[in-house]
Enzyme design. Structure first.
Site, PDB file in Angstrom:
ATOM      1  N   HIS A 174      31.053   5.166 -43.216  1.00 34.54           N
ATOM      2  CA  HIS A 174      30.128   4.371 -42.413  1.00 34.54           C
ATOM      3  C   HIS A 174      30.355   4.719 -40.947  1.00 34.54           C
ATOM      4  O   HIS A 174      31.444   5.147 -40.551  1.00 34.54           O
ATOM      5  CB  HIS A 174      30.422   2.886 -42.663  1.00 34.54           C
ATOM      6  N   ASP A 224      38.919   1.311 -45.462  1.00 34.71           N
ATOM      7  CA  ASP A 224      37.761   0.468 -45.196  1.00 34.71           C
ATOM      8  C   ASP A 224      37.297  -0.107 -46.531  1.00 34.71           C
ATOM      9  O   ASP A 224      36.708   0.588 -47.362  1.00 34.71           O
ATOM     10  CB  ASP A 224      36.656   1.312 -44.557  1.00 34.71           C
ATOM     11  N   GLN A 258      32.925  -2.478 -48.672  1.00 37.36           N
ATOM     12  CA  GLN A 258      32.053  -2.417 -49.842  1.00 37.36           C
ATOM     13  C   GLN A 258      32.810  -2.587 -51.156  1.00 37.36           C
ATOM     14  O   GLN A 258      32.215  -2.506 -52.227  1.00 37.36           O
ATOM     15  CB  GLN A 258      31.308  -1.075 -49.856  1.00 37.36           C
ATOM     16  N   LYS A 302      30.306  -9.651 -46.527  1.00 38.27           N
ATOM     17  CA  LYS A 302      30.090  -8.783 -47.691  1.00 38.27           C
ATOM     18  C   LYS A 302      30.700  -9.383 -48.957  1.00 38.27           C
ATOM     19  O   LYS A 302      30.516  -8.845 -50.045  1.00 38.27           O
ATOM     20  CB  LYS A 302      30.709  -7.403 -47.441  1.00 38.27           C
ATOM     21  N   CYS A 348      23.535   3.323 -41.768  1.00 41.75           N
ATOM     22  CA  CYS A 348      24.663   3.565 -40.856  1.00 41.75           C
ATOM     23  C   CYS A 348      25.646   4.571 -41.465  1.00 41.75           C
ATOM     24  O   CYS A 348      26.867   4.413 -41.345  1.00 41.75           O
ATOM     25  CB  CYS A 348      25.374   2.258 -40.514  1.00 41.75           C
TER      26      CYS A 348
END
Length: 650
Positions: A363, A440, A443, A466, A604
């Site tokens: 991202h 990260d 997600q 999220k 993004c």
């Protein structure tokens, strides 16, 4: 009348009136914990049919059924499948009826008995999707048609499925692959055929290729009744209740919203998730009864607010399996979290000609902060490539590592493709060269269990919105080894021990990184969201969503001219695609007219889309409250677009 025949009246002599028997039977069944059909005088239904508006004497939809019937024999009742549990007495659950309005194809999760513990223990340290080779798949059927029985079976990873293309809406359903005795944790359906699919077939997808037992519509299992009692130790591995998609959907009030006259179908979960009533209520309660700034007052509301805020930190710590709540820093989101690490650890430790390694999957929030700090420090940003399926090329990744590598920052799940990366292996490789690793997890956290200790990463970041929590709250996990040697990110109140004009003494972590008044209510909401997910069980959610992803993948790939972008062997939630002859923004607009919310654009993540020669895709993304019925609506809407009913042709 001959001696060998007897009239009905003769048979009835000495027996109670049939109407009395019917009344007694109905009274008995009303006390049963299992759903049954009422006995109606003079009614005789053929096997395989269901009377309209069937009566259910109890609500069975949270009773952990793993089998579904939209057509049910009236007599005799079908036996339960092995391994199912009832919530009342831990005995097997009979087959249930699907009431009107409930999608019978919706996959649900059944806690398994200790005879097959691998179905729950497959979520091993560092490999949160290791159970993907033990797939339980909902039965596909033509859109709008009734669906047959589903059975959950663990199948060996080397087995494969025959005729995958035919396992699509509107086509013939394939038969079940057979296996030799002893290969399966529970039996396959008797009479199933044996065949093997070519794993190199370009029409297949890696995470779909893993074998699943599939029922042909004419293969109704005939299994012996099964009952098994579990001891208390076996229940520890089970969630507090089986996964019930219908109950889950009732927890999200926004799903009743009407868009353009149609019920909302929310398939934009990769952008943000909707909020359960429990989170909404918790935030409301905070403002009604606890609202205060934290830490700095002796009054009651300050104590309540502080307890709620720090309680949320403790919940996050346990959710990630961190060593201590002191490892958890509250920020506004994953973007601020990565910037915090770049501007603290990165600025302190990067020197000229040092290297930061990322991947093509990242991202923008995991690209731009590293570009900025590398430019400032004279360091170099290096990028690990991906293959045509969207998987990181691990050999090429390792070639990038060396003595100059100081930081590796990688996504766990690609927001544009859904690729699940091998973060544990990538972290271990980076540590061999002394690099620190940031994962990260924006997600990942809503789709699979997370264990930061098993991954071994030095930092882990995610955004609350999220994971069914409010916006404005996020998390940075860091080990005490790195946090204790990082300078503050911002200056102000709340992060200090003492301030004079000559000198400031800072709190230790995490306090030194939380300057000013934090996002208190959103943090409390995050704690409530974690409570909600823990009640359902993250392994249950991961399995349900994976089955739904397989169902959606096969349905979408049946549409001519639709191309899925990102076909990695291990995926989660995301179904990026392009449609020949149509602009992605027009597809998104047309779907919105049908009440279906998807994302259209570059997400993004422009570099990874350009890796595939694209500037944008249409991105449906799944969450725990989505259903097969919603997937069918998506597929039907795309067919309408192709037939020229909606959207503008390029």
């Amino acid at each position: 009348m001959s001696a060998t025949t007897m009239s009905t009246s003769d048979l009835n002599q000495g027996l109670p009136d049939p109407s009395i028997l019917e009344r007694l039977a109905n009274e008995y069944f009303k006390q049963s914990t299992s759903p049954v059909l009422p006995i109606e005088s003079g009614v005789s239904l053929p096997v395989g049919t269901v009377p309209p508006n069937p009566t259910i004497t109890s609500a069975p939809f949270n009773a952990a059924p793993s089998t579904y019937l939209s057509q049910m024999p009236t007599s005799p009742p079908a036996p339960a499948l092995p391994g199912t549990l009832a919530t009342s007495d831990l005995e097997s659950v009979p087959l249930t009826l699907t009431p009107k309005g409930i999608d019978p194809r919706t996959p649900q999760i059944t806690p398994t008995a200790p005879t097959t513990p691998s179905l729950l223990s497959g979520v091993t340290a560092g490999t949160p999707f290791s159970f993907l080779n033990e797939i339980r798949q909902p039965i596909s059927s033509p859109i709008g048609q009734p669906t047959q029985l589903q059975q959950s079976v663990k199948i060996p990873t080397e087995a494969t499925v025959t005729n995958l293309e035919s396992y699509l809406p509107g086509t013939v359903t394939p038969t079940i692959p057979s296996s030799s005795a002893g290969d399966l944790a529970s039996p396959l359906i008797p009479g199933a055929s044996t065949s093997t699919r070519d794993l190199n077939d370009p029409l297949t997808y890696g995470f779909v290729r893993d074998a699943r037992p599939l029922l042909s519509f004419d293969a109704v299992p005939k299994l012996e009744p099964y009952q098994q009692q579990l001891d208390s130790s076996a229940l520890v591995s089970l969630s507090s209740a089986p996964f019930d998609i219908n109950a889950v959907r009732r927890d999200f009030p926004i799903l009743d919203e009407r868009i353009n006259g149609r019920q909302l179908v929310w398939l934009d979960n990769a952008a943000t998730t909707q909020k359960p009533q429990a989170v909404i209520d918790r935030i409301s309660y905070y403002y009604e009864h606890e609202n205060s700034n934290i830490h700095r007052a002796a009054h009651t509301l300050a104590a309540r607010s502080t307890d709620a805020y720090e309680g949320a930190r403790d919940k996050v710590s346990k959710f990630l399996n961190a060593s201590s709540p002191k490892d958890i820093i509250f920020v506004r989101g994953a973007t601020e979290g990565i910037n915090l690490i770049a501007q603290t650890y990165g600025k302190k430790n990067l020197q000229k000609d040092d290297e930061v390694v990322i991947t093509w999957l990242e991202h923008h929030a995991n690209i731009v902060p590293w570009q900025m700090i590398c430019s400032e420090k004279g360091a170099r940003l290096r990028v690990a490539p991906v293959d045509s399926d969207g998987q990181v090329l691990l050999d090429e990744y390792e070639k990038l590592l060396g003595p100059k590598t100081k930081i590796v920052s990688i996504t766990q799940v690609s927001n544009a493709l859904g690729t699940v990366t091998p973060v544990t292996e990538m972290t271990a490789a980076a540590h061999r060269y002394g690099a620190k690793v940031i994962v990260d997890g924006a997600q990942a956290v809503s789709h699979m269990p997370i264990d930061v200790l098993a991954i071994g990463c030095d930092f882990y970041v995610f955004s609350g919105h999220k994971v069914f929590a409010p916006t404005g709250i996020g998390v940075v996990y860091g080990t005490q080894e790195v946090l204790e040697h990082m300078p503050p990110y911002q200056g102000g109140g709340n992060m200090i021990v003492d301030v004079t004009f000559e000198k400031t003494v800072y709190h230790g972590p995490p306090g030194r990184f939380e300057a000013g008044t934090g996002s208190i209510a959103p943090a409390v909401g995050l704690g409530a969201a974690i409570d909600y997910l823990n009640k359902i069980g993250m392994p249950n959610i991961a399995r349900y969503e994976h089955d739904l992803l397989v169902y959606a993948t096969e349905a979408l790939t049946a549409i001519p001219g639709l191309h899925l972008i990102g076909t990695a062997k291990e995926k989660a939630s995301v179904l990026s695609f392009v449609l020949d002859g149509f602009r992605t923004e027009d597809v998104g607009t047309a779907l919105n007219q049908e009440g279906i919310a998807v994302r259209s654009g570059h997400h993004c993540a422009q570099p990874i889309l350009r890796r595939f020669g694209l500037e944008s895709t249409v991105r449906p993304s799944l969450g725990l409250y989505n259903t097969c019925e919603e997937v069918d609506k998506l597929v039907a809407a795309i067919w309408n677009i192709k037939q020229g009913r909606t959207a503008a042709v390029v």
